[in-house]
Design a protein around this motif. Structure first.
Motif, PDB file in Angstrom:
ATOM      1  N   VAL A  98     -14.808 -21.488  39.301  1.00  0.00           N
ATOM      2  CA  VAL A  98     -14.329 -20.496  40.264  1.00  0.00           C
ATOM      3  C   VAL A  98     -12.816 -20.363  40.079  1.00  0.00           C
ATOM      4  CG1 VAL A  98     -14.168 -19.865  42.701  1.00  0.00           C
ATOM      5  CG2 VAL A  98     -16.168 -21.130  41.867  1.00  0.00           C
ATOM      6  N   VAL A  99     -12.367 -19.207  39.600  1.00  0.00           N
ATOM      7  CA  VAL A  99     -10.953 -18.998  39.257  1.00  0.00           C
ATOM      8  C   VAL A  99     -10.379 -17.933  40.182  1.00  0.00           C
ATOM      9  CG1 VAL A  99      -9.326 -18.363  37.435  1.00  0.00           C
ATOM     10  CG2 VAL A  99     -11.423 -19.617  36.863  1.00  0.00           C
ATOM     11  N   THR A 100      -9.230 -18.251  40.804  1.00  0.00           N
ATOM     12  CA  THR A 100      -8.610 -17.359  41.779  1.00  0.00           C
ATOM     13  C   THR A 100      -7.131 -17.208  41.476  1.00  0.00           C
ATOM     14  OG1 THR A 100     -10.196 -18.120  43.437  1.00  0.00           O
ATOM     15  CG2 THR A 100      -8.294 -16.913  44.246  1.00  0.00           C
ATOM     16  N   GLN A 101      -6.589 -16.053  41.797  1.00  0.00           N
ATOM     17  CA  GLN A 101      -5.172 -15.755  41.589  1.00  0.00           C
ATOM     18  C   GLN A 101      -4.340 -16.349  42.722  1.00  0.00           C
ATOM     19  OE1 GLN A 101      -4.326 -11.565  41.570  1.00  0.00           O
ATOM     20  NE2 GLN A 101      -2.098 -11.835  41.687  1.00  0.00           N
ATOM     21  N   LEU A 102      -3.336 -17.161  42.351  1.00  0.00           N
ATOM     22  CA  LEU A 102      -2.415 -17.757  43.320  1.00  0.00           C
ATOM     23  C   LEU A 102      -1.021 -17.181  43.074  1.00  0.00           C
ATOM     24  CD1 LEU A 102      -2.061 -20.070  45.541  1.00  0.00           C
ATOM     25  CD2 LEU A 102      -1.186 -21.455  43.630  1.00  0.00           C
ATOM     26  N   VAL A 103      -0.456 -16.484  44.043  1.00  0.00           N
ATOM     27  CA  VAL A 103       0.889 -15.920  43.926  1.00  0.00           C
ATOM     28  C   VAL A 103       1.901 -17.005  44.272  1.00  0.00           C
ATOM     29  CG1 VAL A 103       2.475 -14.139  44.714  1.00  0.00           C
ATOM     30  CG2 VAL A 103       0.042 -13.634  44.520  1.00  0.00           C
ATOM     31  N   VAL A 104       2.820 -17.276  43.348  1.00  0.00           N
ATOM     32  CA  VAL A 104       3.840 -18.317  43.538  1.00  0.00           C
ATOM     33  C   VAL A 104       5.097 -17.653  44.077  1.00  0.00           C
ATOM     34  CG1 VAL A 104       5.170 -20.142  42.431  1.00  0.00           C
ATOM     35  CG2 VAL A 104       2.843 -19.637  41.643  1.00  0.00           C
ATOM     36  N   PRO A 105       5.537 -17.968  45.267  1.00  0.00           N
ATOM     37  CA  PRO A 105       6.712 -17.302  45.838  1.00  0.00           C
ATOM     38  C   PRO A 105       7.997 -17.654  45.083  1.00  0.00           C
ATOM     39  CG  PRO A 105       6.015 -19.125  47.228  1.00  0.00           C
ATOM     40  CD  PRO A 105       4.958 -18.956  46.183  1.00  0.00           C
ATOM     41  N   SER A 119       2.062 -14.856  39.247  1.00  0.00           N
ATOM     42  CA  SER A 119       0.872 -15.529  39.761  1.00  0.00           C
ATOM     43  C   SER A 119       0.412 -16.621  38.802  1.00  0.00           C
ATOM     44  CB  SER A 119      -0.263 -14.523  39.982  1.00  0.00           C
ATOM     45  OG  SER A 119       0.074 -13.590  40.979  1.00  0.00           O
ATOM     46  N   LEU A 120      -0.415 -17.491  39.301  1.00  0.00           N
ATOM     47  CA  LEU A 120      -0.974 -18.596  38.533  1.00  0.00           C
ATOM     48  C   LEU A 120      -2.489 -18.580  38.698  1.00  0.00           C
ATOM     49  CD1 LEU A 120      -0.436 -21.320  36.944  1.00  0.00           C
ATOM     50  CD2 LEU A 120      -0.501 -22.430  39.191  1.00  0.00           C
ATOM     51  N   ALA A 121      -3.199 -18.650  37.568  1.00  0.00           N
ATOM     52  CA  ALA A 121      -4.661 -18.744  37.628  1.00  0.00           C
ATOM     53  C   ALA A 121      -5.044 -20.177  37.986  1.00  0.00           C
ATOM     54  CB  ALA A 121      -5.268 -18.344  36.289  1.00  0.00           C
ATOM     55  N   VAL A 122      -5.852 -20.323  39.011  1.00  0.00           N
ATOM     56  CA  VAL A 122      -6.264 -21.645  39.475  1.00  0.00           C
ATOM     57  C   VAL A 122      -7.785 -21.745  39.382  1.00  0.00           C
ATOM     58  CG1 VAL A 122      -6.320 -23.265  41.399  1.00  0.00           C
ATOM     59  CG2 VAL A 122      -4.305 -21.827  41.040  1.00  0.00           C
ATOM     60  N   ALA A 123      -8.262 -22.700  38.589  1.00  0.00           N
ATOM     61  CA  ALA A 123      -9.691 -23.010  38.552  1.00  0.00           C
ATOM     62  C   ALA A 123      -9.962 -23.942  39.718  1.00  0.00           C
ATOM     63  CB  ALA A 123     -10.073 -23.639  37.221  1.00  0.00           C
ATOM     64  N   ARG A 124     -10.445 -23.388  40.803  1.00  0.00           N
ATOM     65  CA  ARG A 124     -10.533 -24.121  42.071  1.00  0.00           C
ATOM     66  C   ARG A 124     -11.653 -25.152  42.087  1.00  0.00           C
ATOM     67  NH1 ARG A 124     -12.072 -20.852  46.164  1.00  0.00           N
ATOM     68  NH2 ARG A 124     -11.431 -22.539  47.582  1.00  0.00           N
ATOM     69  N   LEU A 172      -6.867 -12.171  32.251  1.00  0.00           N
ATOM     70  CA  LEU A 172      -6.760 -12.166  33.709  1.00  0.00           C
ATOM     71  C   LEU A 172      -5.560 -11.359  34.187  1.00  0.00           C
ATOM     72  CD1 LEU A 172      -7.681 -15.884  34.473  1.00  0.00           C
ATOM     73  CD2 LEU A 172      -9.107 -13.855  34.846  1.00  0.00           C
ATOM     74  N   SER A 173      -4.487 -11.382  33.393  1.00  0.00           N
ATOM     75  CA  SER A 173      -3.314 -10.588  33.758  1.00  0.00           C
ATOM     76  C   SER A 173      -3.647  -9.103  33.787  1.00  0.00           C
ATOM     77  CB  SER A 173      -2.171 -10.859  32.772  1.00  0.00           C
ATOM     78  OG  SER A 173      -1.026 -10.087  33.082  1.00  0.00           O
ATOM     79  N   ASN A 174      -4.448  -8.653  32.832  1.00  0.00           N
ATOM     80  CA  ASN A 174      -4.885  -7.248  32.834  1.00  0.00           C
ATOM     81  C   ASN A 174      -5.862  -6.976  33.984  1.00  0.00           C
ATOM     82  OD1 ASN A 174      -3.400  -6.556  30.535  1.00  0.00           O
ATOM     83  ND2 ASN A 174      -5.017  -7.251  29.156  1.00  0.00           N
ATOM     84  N   LEU A 175      -6.716  -7.953  34.250  1.00  0.00           N
ATOM     85  CA  LEU A 175      -7.706  -7.772  35.309  1.00  0.00           C
ATOM     86  C   LEU A 175      -7.045  -7.704  36.681  1.00  0.00           C
ATOM     87  CD1 LEU A 175     -10.731  -7.649  36.113  1.00  0.00           C
ATOM     88  CD2 LEU A 175     -10.675 -10.166  36.215  1.00  0.00           C
ATOM     89  N   TRP A 176      -6.073  -8.590  36.900  1.00  0.00           N
ATOM     90  CA  TRP A 176      -5.401  -8.650  38.206  1.00  0.00           C
ATOM     91  C   TRP A 176      -4.173  -7.745  38.280  1.00  0.00           C
ATOM     92  CZ3 TRP A 176      -5.683 -14.687  37.977  1.00  0.00           C
ATOM     93  CH2 TRP A 176      -6.971 -15.105  38.336  1.00  0.00           C
ATOM     94  N   THR A 178      -1.079  -8.132  37.099  1.00  0.00           N
ATOM     95  CA  THR A 178       0.091  -8.882  37.569  1.00  0.00           C
ATOM     96  C   THR A 178       0.537  -9.838  36.467  1.00  0.00           C
ATOM     97  OG1 THR A 178       0.942 -10.273  39.363  1.00  0.00           O
ATOM     98  CG2 THR A 178      -1.273 -10.745  38.565  1.00  0.00           C
ATOM     99  N   PRO A 179       1.816 -10.194  36.412  1.00  0.00           N
ATOM    100  CA  PRO A 179       2.267 -11.202  35.429  1.00  0.00           C
ATOM    101  C   PRO A 179       1.748 -12.581  35.815  1.00  0.00           C
ATOM    102  CG  PRO A 179       4.083 -10.582  36.869  1.00  0.00           C
ATOM    103  CD  PRO A 179       2.951  -9.644  37.184  1.00  0.00           C
ATOM    104  N   LEU A 180       1.374 -13.355  34.816  1.00  0.00           N
ATOM    105  CA  LEU A 180       0.813 -14.689  35.040  1.00  0.00           C
ATOM    106  C   LEU A 180       1.582 -15.735  34.246  1.00  0.00           C
ATOM    107  CD1 LEU A 180      -3.066 -14.165  34.831  1.00  0.00           C
ATOM    108  CD2 LEU A 180      -1.696 -14.527  36.892  1.00  0.00           C
ATOM    109  N   TYR A 181       1.551 -16.979  34.724  1.00  0.00           N
ATOM    110  CA  TYR A 181       1.973 -18.120  33.907  1.00  0.00           C
ATOM    111  C   TYR A 181       1.055 -18.186  32.690  1.00  0.00           C
ATOM    112  CZ  TYR A 181       5.053 -20.180  37.481  1.00  0.00           C
ATOM    113  OH  TYR A 181       6.073 -20.418  38.363  1.00  0.00           O
ATOM    114  N   SER A 182       1.590 -18.680  31.584  1.00  0.00           N
ATOM    115  CA  SER A 182       0.776 -18.703  30.360  1.00  0.00           C
ATOM    116  C   SER A 182      -0.332 -19.742  30.417  1.00  0.00           C
ATOM    117  CB  SER A 182       1.665 -18.973  29.140  1.00  0.00           C
ATOM    118  OG  SER A 182       2.253 -20.256  29.235  1.00  0.00           O
ATOM    119  N   GLY A 183      -0.183 -20.754  31.260  1.00  0.00           N
ATOM    120  CA  GLY A 183      -1.246 -21.736  31.432  1.00  0.00           C
ATOM    121  C   GLY A 183      -1.931 -21.551  32.777  1.00  0.00           C
ATOM    122  N   TYR A 184      -2.919 -22.379  33.030  1.00  0.00           N
ATOM    123  CA  TYR A 184      -3.601 -22.340  34.320  1.00  0.00           C
ATOM    124  C   TYR A 184      -3.788 -23.758  34.828  1.00  0.00           C
ATOM    125  CZ  TYR A 184      -7.942 -23.589  31.841  1.00  0.00           C
ATOM    126  OH  TYR A 184      -8.896 -24.220  31.086  1.00  0.00           O
TER     127      TYR A 184
END
Length: 348
Positions: A98-105, A119-124, A172-176, A178-184
């Motif tokens: 289960v992977v969810t987008q986490l916005v890092v302030p 944002s950061l992809a988090v495998a919850r 995921l960056s294209n799907l969401w 939004t810019p993402l961290y390169s890792g998760y």
């Protein structure tokens, strides 16, 4: 032989051999380092919880040095951003991540190319079926988990719209959008940011740490497997280059040895058609040159080269440095000459 080795030509050959040997040794060290770099060793420091900002920054690739760190990050999950990644094993059973987008302030400040917070992809966690994946918690959440490099993107045309083939940050960056961290991050713990972090005084994650989702199983991800073996092919190449370096010195030694033997027994290193004789006064062999109608000593390389097999003589073949056998020397030794054949054997 030492005198021959100290001659300018021998020293020049030695300098060239040293340069070649140094090059080969450097190549050997490179191959040895390559064999050692292919091994991986577990780092206990990576199991201590660190802030995400201390390990990696937005826009920076997650390399092997950053990967496997247990990191802590605070942010807000984006509602309805959850996707499932099928085909993930847990305790031998196949299920879904289960992977969810986490916005890092305040992450936009750390990446000039970002036009919004990163944002950061988090495998919850892991679920056995899509129905078990509940909604992500709301509000500011502290996530603690292992930082992993991005997966390679996999085709997902045949998957439902809420599933992707891998945890690929580019996809995921294209799907969401939004810019993402390169890792998760593979989450080990979730808790409200207002509460204390479940981390012990020595920096380790406490055993009581848990996820906030009811149907989620905590991901079982350790550091990449330890491998201290040396790559055999690189090690073979390293030894091979050392052998080549030794061969360079052998070639120099062989050059000096041949120079010495050529001086001691010049008749063994010259070939021509005809007989040759020994001059007691000069302590050297000489031979009769039919073209020049005179005698030459054996240490006359230019004269002999013109008679070597495959070298056609020409009319004005200069005999630079040619040392003719003197009339007195030739006469004195020809009183009782000992003719020799091409192979050095006396004959009548």
């Amino acid at each position: 032989m030492l005198k021959t080795a100290l001659r300018p030509r021998s020293l020049a050959f030695l300098a060239a051999a040293l340069l070649v040997a140094a090059l080969f040794v450097s190549l050997s060290m490179w191959q040895l380092n390559a064999s050692l770099q292919s091994s991986t060793v577990a780092d206990p420091a990576k199991d201590r919880v660190s802030a995400l900002a201390d390990v990696t920054t937005p826009g920076e690739a997650v390399t092997s040095q950053q990967a496997d760190h247990v990191v802590s990050v605070t942010g807000t999950y984006v509602p309805d951003s959850t996707v499932l990644v099928p085909g993930r094993l847990q305790d031998g059973a196949s299920g879904y991540w289960v992977v969810t987008q986490l916005v890092v302030p305040d992450s936009q400040k750390r990446w000039d190319a970002a036009d919004s917070d990163v944002s950061l992809a988090v495998a919850r966690g892991w679920v056995a079926s899509p129905q078990q994946a509940d909604a992500a918690p709301s509000g500011r959440i502290r996530v603690i988990g292992r930082l992993l490099p991005t997966d390679s993107p996999l085709p997902s045309e045949k998957l439902p719209s809420d599933q992707v083939g891998s945890v690929s940050t580019a996809q995921l960056s294209n799907l969401w959008n939004t810019p993402l961290y390169s890792g998760y991050v593979a989450a080990f713990s979730e808790n409200p940011a207002a509460q204390p972090a479940p981390v012990s005084s020595d920096g380790a994650l406490e055993d009581s740490a848990s996820l906030m989702g009811q149907g989620l199983s905590r991901l079982q991800i350790d550091q990449q497997p330890t491998d201290t073996s040396v790559h055999a092919l690189n090690l073979f190449y390293a030894i091979e280059w050392v052998v080549f370096a030794g061969f360079a010195f052998f070639m120099w030694w062989r050059f000096v040895r041949d120079e010495q033997l050529r001086e001691e027994n010049p008749e063994e290193y010259f070939y021509f058609e005809g007989d040759y004789f020994w001059d007691e006064a000069e302590q050297s062999y000489y031979y009769w040159d039919a073209q020049d109608q005179c005698f030459y000593y054996f240490d006359d390389q230019p004269a002999v080269a013109a008679r070597a097999p495959g070298n056609a003589p020409h009319e004005d073949t200069a005999r630079p440095g040619a040392r003719r056998a003197g009339a007195s020397g030739a006469a004195s030794s020809s009183e009782n000459p000992t003719p020799r054949s091409d192979n050095g054997a006396p004959h009548d």
